[in-house]
Design an enzyme around this catalytic site. Structure first.
Site, PDB file in Angstrom:
ATOM      1  N   GLY A  90      -1.380  30.309  -8.396  1.00 61.33           N
ATOM      2  CA  GLY A  90      -1.330  31.685  -8.900  1.00 61.33           C
ATOM      3  C   GLY A  90      -2.657  32.158  -9.479  1.00 61.33           C
ATOM      4  NE  ARG A  91      -4.355  27.159 -12.967  1.00 63.14           N
ATOM      5  CZ  ARG A  91      -3.227  26.551 -12.671  1.00 63.14           C
ATOM      6  NH1 ARG A  91      -2.115  27.241 -12.532  1.00 63.14           N
ATOM      7  NH2 ARG A  91      -3.191  25.233 -12.487  1.00 63.14           N
ATOM      8  CE  LYS A 149       2.473  29.590  -4.745  1.00 64.02           C
ATOM      9  NZ  LYS A 149       1.497  28.646  -5.285  1.00 64.02           N
ATOM     10  CD  GLU A 154      -0.914  28.950 -15.428  1.00 63.10           C
ATOM     11  OE1 GLU A 154       0.294  29.100 -15.689  1.00 63.10           O
ATOM     12  OE2 GLU A 154      -1.538  29.734 -14.693  1.00 63.10           O
ATOM     13  CD  GLU A 181       7.720  36.985 -17.965  1.00 60.37           C
ATOM     14  OE1 GLU A 181       8.154  36.474 -16.904  1.00 60.37           O
ATOM     15  OE2 GLU A 181       7.314  36.309 -18.925  1.00 60.37           O
ATOM     16  CG  HIS A 210     -21.254  45.446 -34.347  1.00 59.98           C
ATOM     17  ND1 HIS A 210     -22.257  45.758 -35.231  1.00 59.98           N
ATOM     18  CD2 HIS A 210     -21.768  45.615 -33.104  1.00 59.98           C
ATOM     19  CE1 HIS A 210     -23.328  46.139 -34.544  1.00 59.98           C
ATOM     20  NE2 HIS A 210     -23.065  46.054 -33.257  1.00 59.98           N
ATOM     21  CE  LYS A 269       7.392  30.272 -15.859  1.00 61.13           C
ATOM     22  NZ  LYS A 269       7.007  30.067 -14.478  1.00 61.13           N
TER      23      LYS A 269
HETATM   24  O1  F6P Z   1       4.372  30.862 -15.594  1.00 56.85           O
HETATM   25  C1  F6P Z   1       3.179  30.539 -14.978  1.00 56.85           C
HETATM   26  C2  F6P Z   1       3.116  31.065 -13.573  1.00 56.85           C
HETATM   27  O2  F6P Z   1       3.837  30.237 -12.732  1.00 56.85           O
HETATM   28  C3  F6P Z   1       1.678  31.212 -13.108  1.00 56.85           C
HETATM   29  O3  F6P Z   1       1.116  30.027 -12.681  1.00 56.85           O
HETATM   30  C4  F6P Z   1       1.815  32.260 -12.080  1.00 56.85           C
HETATM   31  O4  F6P Z   1       0.592  32.842 -11.723  1.00 56.85           O
HETATM   32  C5  F6P Z   1       2.738  33.210 -12.793  1.00 56.85           C
HETATM   33  O5  F6P Z   1       3.645  32.384 -13.473  1.00 56.85           O
HETATM   34  C6  F6P Z   1       3.465  34.204 -11.924  1.00 56.85           C
HETATM   35  O6  F6P Z   1       4.217  33.556 -10.946  1.00 56.85           O
HETATM   36  P1  F6P Z   1       4.763  34.346  -9.692  1.00 56.85           P
HETATM   37  O7  F6P Z   1       3.582  34.820  -8.899  1.00 56.85           O
HETATM   38  O8  F6P Z   1       5.596  33.362  -8.921  1.00 56.85           O
HETATM   39  O9  F6P Z   1       5.577  35.506 -10.183  1.00 56.85           O
END
Ligand code: F6P
Length: 548
Positions: free
Chosen positions: A268-269, A207, A354, A213, A385, A513
């Site tokens: 995001g979620r 987003k 979250e 990452e 199990h 972060k």
């Molecule tokens: O670190 C949490 C977060 O902001 C989530 O809410 C989000 O889905 C994820 O990181 C990834 O964010 P982005 O889509 O901006 O890379």
């Protein structure tokens, strides 16, 4: 709204908890032959059996009253009308718009018809998916695309990955979809080893287009592409993006027509229904992606219009509050008896933890109650199990949702009947348990001596009276999977509303972060770390020593 503990119904529930303390679920079934029927409700292809709960008619009536007194009716109206219910970010919360019915023409938010934007993006996705599936989209050397790698993390990864896996029987076999999330280089290295740069397209889902990452993995993918025959001019043939940050995506090398928009009114979620779901659409085709959206929409309509007493998300959400706040349950387990749905607990974990892992009320005051539980779980029967021992005999109360289809996509032998039998036996065992007398008799029947009976029987006692819901559907299809995930999204919203918290921000992840960047800088420089705590200093030194 202030603390829910100030609500009249909260006080009544606290008193009712005392009334119910000596009431077992078994006795509730014995007293009412129609209990199963009374405590079953349906929506969007799903049947919820919530009869195996520590609840009678008064409990359910108080819980739905609590939801009303907490303002859930107006909160639902607020969400569906585009009000800025995400108050700390001053945003609408409109994942429901991403799956609105085609019959709805507009949903105006801050002067913009968001449905027009949603539909234009769906058309853009249709074209992209069609070009890939027809083979019209060629890689730089003229070869047909065979693999798509989705790079993203958090909400830009887990939902699409879980849904693509849940819909395995619907996958098109001409294109393989892979997911990369972790900044651990082993993730992308492992994936790239299987791939040919000439026939691979990367979809970078972020987003913000600013997530460490995702950017690190996107850069690694581009480096791999460039060092294996690709050129900078050809990057646009092999990289697409889903992002609200078009500029950054263009700077990366994407063509504007291959950048799919995101909006600040999608968290995001909650975003798998947007172009973040592109990997799903590529994996199962656009028709199945539309069916997924439609299933979610059916659940939205149910949530928006059904009376609370019949409303699946409301009942499940309110029962969760009953256990978390009145029975001190710390966790909630999700156990799908469906192999393809095995990763679903991880998505709902992210969605719920979250959203509702919060300690402040909407008005900024600290909460006085527990809020979001720890969500966990995994595939049945595997868990039986492993961790089910604790569910049956441990000291903690863990409410469980069992999720099962009536028919399998792979009906071999007796597998599905055995699977289903196991699912039902678990909820039954949690409820009925085993008394000392039963355990003793069982041992005597097996020929144990009196001494052995006395020694072993107490260890075989299972207290029972442990609550669970069972969710059934005919078959896992795109529509029923869509409805199931929407059900949990709304369940989370119901609980957040009752607790008076904002389920739609996530400020808690920011500190880690910021500190991560600071530590990274310390790991790659000769900075003075003496102001840091001794533990962090030692750990930094251990890393540096290993690199030298
Ligand atoms: O670190 C949490 C977060 O902001 C989530 O809410 C989000 O889905 C994820 O990181 C990834 O964010 P982005 O889509 O901006 O890379």
């Amino acid at each position: 709204m202030g603390s829910p503990t100030e609500l009249t119904t909260w006080q009544k529930l606290a008193e009712h908890k005392q009334e119910m303390a000596a009431v077992s679920m078994k006795s509730l079934f014995e007293a009412d032959p129609s209990r199963a029927e009374k405590y079953t409700t349906q929506a969007a292809g799903w049947t919820l059996d919530y009869a195996k709960n520590r609840a009678n008619e008064k409990t359910i009536s108080l819980l739905t009253d609590l939801a009303k007194e907490a303002g859930l009716e107006s909160a639902i109206k607020g969400m569906f009308s585009g009000a800025h219910i995400n108050n700390t970010e001053d945003r609408s919360v409109l994942h429901i718009a991403l799956r609105a019915s085609q019959a709805q023409e507009s949903l105006m938010v801050d002067g913009v018809n968001v449905l027009a934007e949603v539909r234009a993006t769906l058309k853009q996705m249709e074209q992209f998916v069609a070009q890939l599936h027809s083979g019209e989209w060629k890689g730089y050397s003229g070869k047909t695309i065979t693999d798509v790698v989705s790079i993203g993390i958090g909400g830009s990864y887990l939902g699409p990955k879980v849904v693509a896996e849940a819909l395995t029987p619907y996958k098109k076999d001409n294109i393989k979809v892979h997911f990369v999330a972790n900044i651990d280089g082993s993730d992308i290295t492992g994936k790239l080893k299987q791939l040919n740069p000439e026939t691979t397209v990367f979809v970078i889902s972020s987003k913000t287009f600013g997530t460490l990452e995702t950017l690190s993995n996107a850069n690694a993918a581009r480096d791999w592409f460039l060092s294996n025959g690709g050129t900078q001019e050809n990057v646009s043939k092999h990289f697409a993006a889903v992002s609200s940050n078009v500029k950054k995506a263009v700077d990366f090398g994407m063509a504007k027509e291959n950048i799919f928009p995101m909006w600040d009114w999608v968290g995001g979620r909650y975003s798998l229904w947007s172009a973040i779901g592109l990997p799903v659409a590529i994996a199962v085709g656009m028709d199945n992606f539309y069916a997924l959206l439609d299933g979610a929409h059916q659940m939205d309509e149910h949530f928006r219009t059904a009376p609370f007493e019949e409303n699946l998300p409301v009942i499940m959400g309110a029962l969760g509050v009953w256990y978390i706040n009145f029975h001190n349950a710390q966790t909630h387990a999700l156990i799908p008896y469906d192999h393809y749905l095995r990763a679903m607990p991880a998505h709902i974990q992210q969605l719920d933890m979250e959203s509702n892992g919060k300690a402040n009320l909407l008005n900024g005051d600290g909460v006085e109650t527990d809020t979001g539980p720890i969500i966990w779980g995994g595939a049945g029967t595997n868990g039986q199990h492993a961790y089910h021992q604790l569910l049956h005999q441990g000291t903690r109360l863990v409410p469980v949702d069992f999720i099962a289809p009536l028919a399998s996509h792979n009906p071999i032998g007796e597998h599905h009947t055995q699977l289903f039998a196991n699912c039902l036996s678990q909820s039954q065992a949690l409820m009925v348990g085993k008394t000392l007398e039963q355990a003793e008799q069982e041992l005597r029947d097996a020929g144990a001596t009196a001494e052995q009976v006395a020694k072993i029987a107490p260890h075989k006692v299972i207290k029972g009276n442990r609550p669970s819901n069972t969710l059934l559907t005919d078959k896992m299809t795109p529509a029923t999977v869509g409805a199931l995930i929407a059900l949990y999204e709304h369940r989370t919203f119901v609980q957040g509303t009752i607790w008076g918290i904002n389920s739609f921000d996530q400020w808690g992840v920011e500190l880690g972060k910021v500190l991560g960047t600071d530590i990274y800088n310390r790991l790659v420089s000769d900075s003075d770390n003496s102001a840091l705590d001794a533990s962090t200093q030692a750990l930094i030194n251990a890393f540096k020593k290993a690199q030298s």
